[in-house]
Design a protein around this motif. Structure first.
Motif, PDB file in Angstrom:
ATOM      1  N   GLY A   1      -7.881  -0.386  37.100  1.00 42.99           N
ATOM      2  CA  GLY A   1      -8.644  -0.260  37.853  1.00 42.99           C
ATOM      3  C   GLY A   1      -9.594  -0.089  39.127  1.00 42.99           C
ATOM      4  O   GLY A   1      -8.816   0.063  39.742  1.00 42.99           O
TER       5      GLY A   1
ATOM      6  N   ARG B   1     -13.837  -2.236  43.935  1.00 43.63           N
ATOM      7  CA  ARG B   1     -15.213  -2.514  43.987  1.00 43.63           C
ATOM      8  C   ARG B   1     -16.087  -3.390  44.444  1.00 43.63           C
ATOM      9  O   ARG B   1     -15.140  -4.923  43.781  1.00 43.63           O
ATOM     10  CB  ARG B   1     -16.185  -1.663  43.048  1.00 43.63           C
TER      11      ARG B   1
ATOM     12  N   ARG C   1     -26.794   1.763  31.648  1.00 37.59           N
ATOM     13  CA  ARG C   1     -24.941   2.038  31.269  1.00 37.59           C
ATOM     14  C   ARG C   1     -25.506   2.179  29.986  1.00 37.59           C
ATOM     15  O   ARG C   1     -25.071   3.564  28.295  1.00 37.59           O
ATOM     16  CB  ARG C   1     -24.298   1.286  31.319  1.00 37.59           C
TER      17      ARG C   1
ATOM     18  N   LEU D   1     -18.009   3.824  33.572  1.00 35.22           N
ATOM     19  CA  LEU D   1     -17.639   3.350  32.890  1.00 35.22           C
ATOM     20  C   LEU D   1     -15.917   3.025  33.758  1.00 35.22           C
ATOM     21  O   LEU D   1     -15.809   2.460  34.262  1.00 35.22           O
ATOM     22  CB  LEU D   1     -16.707   4.332  31.532  1.00 35.22           C
ATOM     23  N   ALA D   2     -16.188   4.124  34.750  1.00 26.80           N
ATOM     24  CA  ALA D   2     -14.832   4.367  35.269  1.00 26.80           C
ATOM     25  C   ALA D   2     -15.043   3.140  36.606  1.00 26.80           C
ATOM     26  O   ALA D   2     -14.177   2.080  37.304  1.00 26.80           O
ATOM     27  CB  ALA D   2     -14.774   5.339  36.093  1.00 26.80           C
ATOM     28  N   GLU D   3     -15.959   2.397  37.428  1.00 24.68           N
ATOM     29  CA  GLU D   3     -16.134   1.637  38.284  1.00 24.68           C
ATOM     30  C   GLU D   3     -16.444   0.024  37.299  1.00 24.68           C
ATOM     31  O   GLU D   3     -16.817  -1.269  38.075  1.00 24.68           O
ATOM     32  CB  GLU D   3     -17.443   1.745  38.834  1.00 24.68           C
ATOM     33  N   GLY D   4     -16.748   0.345  36.328  1.00 19.04           N
ATOM     34  CA  GLY D   4     -17.304  -0.614  35.505  1.00 19.04           C
ATOM     35  C   GLY D   4     -18.986  -1.709  35.774  1.00 19.04           C
ATOM     36  O   GLY D   4     -18.746  -2.661  35.824  1.00 19.04           O
ATOM     37  N   ARG D   5     -19.157  -0.783  35.974  1.00 18.65           N
ATOM     38  CA  ARG D   5     -21.108  -1.164  36.118  1.00 18.65           C
ATOM     39  C   ARG D   5     -21.679  -1.128  34.796  1.00 18.65           C
ATOM     40  O   ARG D   5     -21.186   0.116  34.257  1.00 18.65           O
ATOM     41  CB  ARG D   5     -21.496  -0.127  37.187  1.00 18.65           C
TER      42      ARG D   5
ATOM     43  N   GLN E   1     -14.802  -2.192  32.203  1.00 18.95           N
ATOM     44  CA  GLN E   1     -14.582  -1.484  33.012  1.00 18.95           C
ATOM     45  C   GLN E   1     -13.811  -0.482  32.006  1.00 18.95           C
ATOM     46  O   GLN E   1     -12.291  -1.197  31.106  1.00 18.95           O
ATOM     47  CB  GLN E   1     -13.657  -1.007  34.015  1.00 18.95           C
ATOM     48  N   ASP E   2     -13.799   1.069  31.897  1.00 16.40           N
ATOM     49  CA  ASP E   2     -12.727   1.459  30.763  1.00 16.40           C
ATOM     50  C   ASP E   2     -12.609   2.809  31.276  1.00 16.40           C
ATOM     51  O   ASP E   2     -12.979   3.964  31.074  1.00 16.40           O
ATOM     52  CB  ASP E   2     -13.992   2.287  30.043  1.00 16.40           C
ATOM     53  N   LEU E   3     -11.269   2.759  31.949  1.00 12.96           N
ATOM     54  CA  LEU E   3     -10.598   4.352  32.372  1.00 12.96           C
ATOM     55  C   LEU E   3     -10.560   5.245  31.675  1.00 12.96           C
ATOM     56  O   LEU E   3     -10.708   6.462  31.525  1.00 12.96           O
ATOM     57  CB  LEU E   3     -10.013   4.389  33.445  1.00 12.96           C
TER      58      LEU E   3
ATOM     59  N   ALA F   1     -14.099   6.835  30.280  1.00  7.87           N
ATOM     60  CA  ALA F   1     -14.714   6.940  31.604  1.00  7.87           C
ATOM     61  C   ALA F   1     -13.811   8.713  31.295  1.00  7.87           C
ATOM     62  O   ALA F   1     -13.961   9.533  32.069  1.00  7.87           O
ATOM     63  CB  ALA F   1     -14.408   6.408  32.556  1.00  7.87           C
TER      64      ALA F   1
END
Length: 537
Positions: A22, A25, A75, A98-102, A106-108, A111
């Protein structure tokens, strides 16, 4: 030899770093608390569209939601918009969130899919972000990551240059090449990238690649990065403002502002320090709840200082309900990470059975580990335990046992340890006789009789030929401490210490001679010869 917890490969901290499990952040709740605390707006990583492409009409509302910190709404709206949109900006921004999980988990993988779609539409920013994510993933993706970042870096993307420089430093997806890393950091820093400026300041400050060291340029880069809000640079600069060796004029007010700004930027140690200051009432401009949130955030990041400080809060019941079990858990985490103050507290917890089952063996082991790191406090505790009869028998003959007792007696001058040193001095041990005066002086209100006794012990050690005792006795006579001032005796004893090779004795003897008449010097030399002759007999 590589020490546990350290890497021989040079590395630089990053405020935002993609990792395999992840993105590291700052939690959104903490960010909002810090905004309220400091009155500072959080800069958006979301970015504005500079591609010239048309945005869907709904994007204005999405941007407002994002900038207001309503990430869930932003989002959800992007997800609803992405499938039907032909805008690479939408795909890119969704991939970023999605990458930051904002705004959600988080879902790389998702993303990467959306960023890949934006890249297919030739959206330049997607190349850099996708490369950064891939760089932190499986080793099999590192080569593609470097290729993407290389393309973006060649096109002048400062963020890509920074990321590629880190890859070159660590040998990820390419051969480690510190010179290439410096070149890329230079290019990124010149383009105004604050993280690159900070990284490059470390190169010029420490000569990481064996290249040019330039403290003035390092400082200029550090100040530039701090001025742009880089939390790591702000923290470093704040420390330097309080360090006379840095060459910077002390400025407590500026250092305080930088430290708080670094905390707002998510620097783990800044969070730990400012949070502690807040709970202790030393930052009245910050609410106690925000101080506690900072300590929790720092500890959650795995920072041992944050863990230690949050442990203190639980141990003392400051800002939280007092909880020894929680305190022991946090102190233990910090101790396991090698943080010495926490290891000493954990030793005391095991000794007292506070928050953990009583375990003297664990306590002694922690004190010994700290003693190996030359902790005076740990040595003193070992001496205290020895005097109490709580050390294993095999440690009573340890080569440092005497030093342990001395430090314990100095720390607790009316303790069993001090009594043991006195007993040894009375038995004629020169080392114990040497120590007795500083032990008596360490008492809150030493009695004249005890001071006279200690001076007598010191003189016995000096007459036995102990150079340190001779030098110390010479100092007493030179200053008139606990004895009548007498330059002749001061010179005589200092002369003997110089003859014994004691450091600084020759210089002290010369300084004394400048204050004396030739007749006094001759008398002192005769005294020294007589004492030396008596010692030889």
């Amino acid at each position: 030899m590589t020490r546990k917890g350290f890497s021989m490969r040079p590395s630089l901290p990053q405020p935002l770093r993609f990792v395999s499990n992840g993105i590291q952040r700052r939690p959104a709740a903490l960010a909002l608390a810090l905004v309220a605390m400091l009155g500072v707006a959080v800069p958006s990583a979301y970015g504005a569209d500079d591609s010239g492409g048309a945005l869907p009409a709904d994007m204005e509302a999405i941007e407002k939601a994002y900038l207001a910190g309503d990430y869930e709404t932003a989002r959800a709206a992007l997800i609803a918009l992405a499938d039907d949109s032909a805008s690479p900006v939408v795909w890119y921004r969704l991939g970023h969130m999605l990458a930051e999980g904002r705004g959600g988990a988080q879902d790389l993988e998702a993303a990467k899919a959306w960023l890949g779609k934006a890249l297919e539409a030739d959206y330049a920013d997607a190349r850099t972000l996708l490369g950064r994510i891939l760089l932190s993933g499986d080793e099999s993706e590192a080569a593609r990551a470097v290729a993407l970042l290389g393309e973006a870096a060649a096109a002048g993307d400062a963020t890509a240059q920074y990321a590629l420089a880190n890859a070159a430093m660590r040998g990820i997806g390419m051969e480690a090449d510190l010179a290439e890393a410096r070149r890329l950091f230079e290019a990124s820093a010149e383009a105004g990238n604050a993280r690159a400026q900070y990284a490059l300041s470390q190169f010029y400050d420490k000569g990481i690649d064996g290249g040019v060291q330039d403290s003035a340029k390092a400082l200029a880069l550090l100040q530039a990065a701090a001025g742009q809000g880089n939390a790591w640079a702000q923290f470093d600069l704040a420390r330097r403002l309080g360090d006379p060796a840095s060459g910077l004029a002390p400025d407590e007010a500026l250092a305080d502002r930088l430290l708080k700004s670094a905390a707002q930027g998510g620097h783990p140690q800044a969070l730990a320090i400012v949070g502690m200051q807040t709970l202790q009432g030393r930052s009245p401009d910050i609410a106690p709840d925000a101080g506690l949130a900072m300590l929790q955030a720092s500890a959650g990041m795995g920072d041992p200082i944050g863990q230690n400080n949050l442990g203190w809060a639980y141990a003392t019941g400051t800002g939280v309900t007092q909880d020894d079990v929680a305190a022991a858990r946090l102190y233990g985490q910090a101790a396991d990470a090698g943080y010495l103050p926490a290891a000493l507290v954990m030793a005391s917890f095991f000794e007292a059975g506070r928050g953990v089952p009583q375990d003297m063996a664990r306590a002694v082991a922690l004190y010994l580990e700290a003693a190996e790191k030359e902790s005076p406090a740990a040595l003193a505790h070992l001496g205290r335990l020895s005097a109490q009869g709580d050390l294993p028998q095999e440690l009573a003959s340890h080569s440092d046992h005497g030093a342990w007792l001395r430090l314990a007696a100095l720390q607790w001058p009316d303790s069993d340890a001090a009594a043991m040193v006195l007993e040894a001095a009375q038995a004629g041990d020169p080392a114990a006789q040497l120590w007795m005066l500083e032990i008596v002086e360490a008492r809150d209100a030493p009695e004249a009789a005890d001071l006279a006794m200690a001076v007598g012990f010191l003189e016995s050690a000096a007459q036995a030929g102990e150079p340190q005792a001779q030098f110390r006795l010479g100092q007493l006579f030179a200053r008139g401490d606990h004895v009548a001032q007498d330059f002749v005796k001061a010179h005589g004893w200092t002369n003997l210490a110089a003859a014994g090779g004691y450091p600084g004795a020759r210089e002290a003897r010369g300084a004394l001679a400048d204050l004396m008449t030739p007749e006094q010097i001759a008398e002192a030399q005769a005294m020294a010869r007589a004492l030396l002759s008596g010692a030889r007999q």
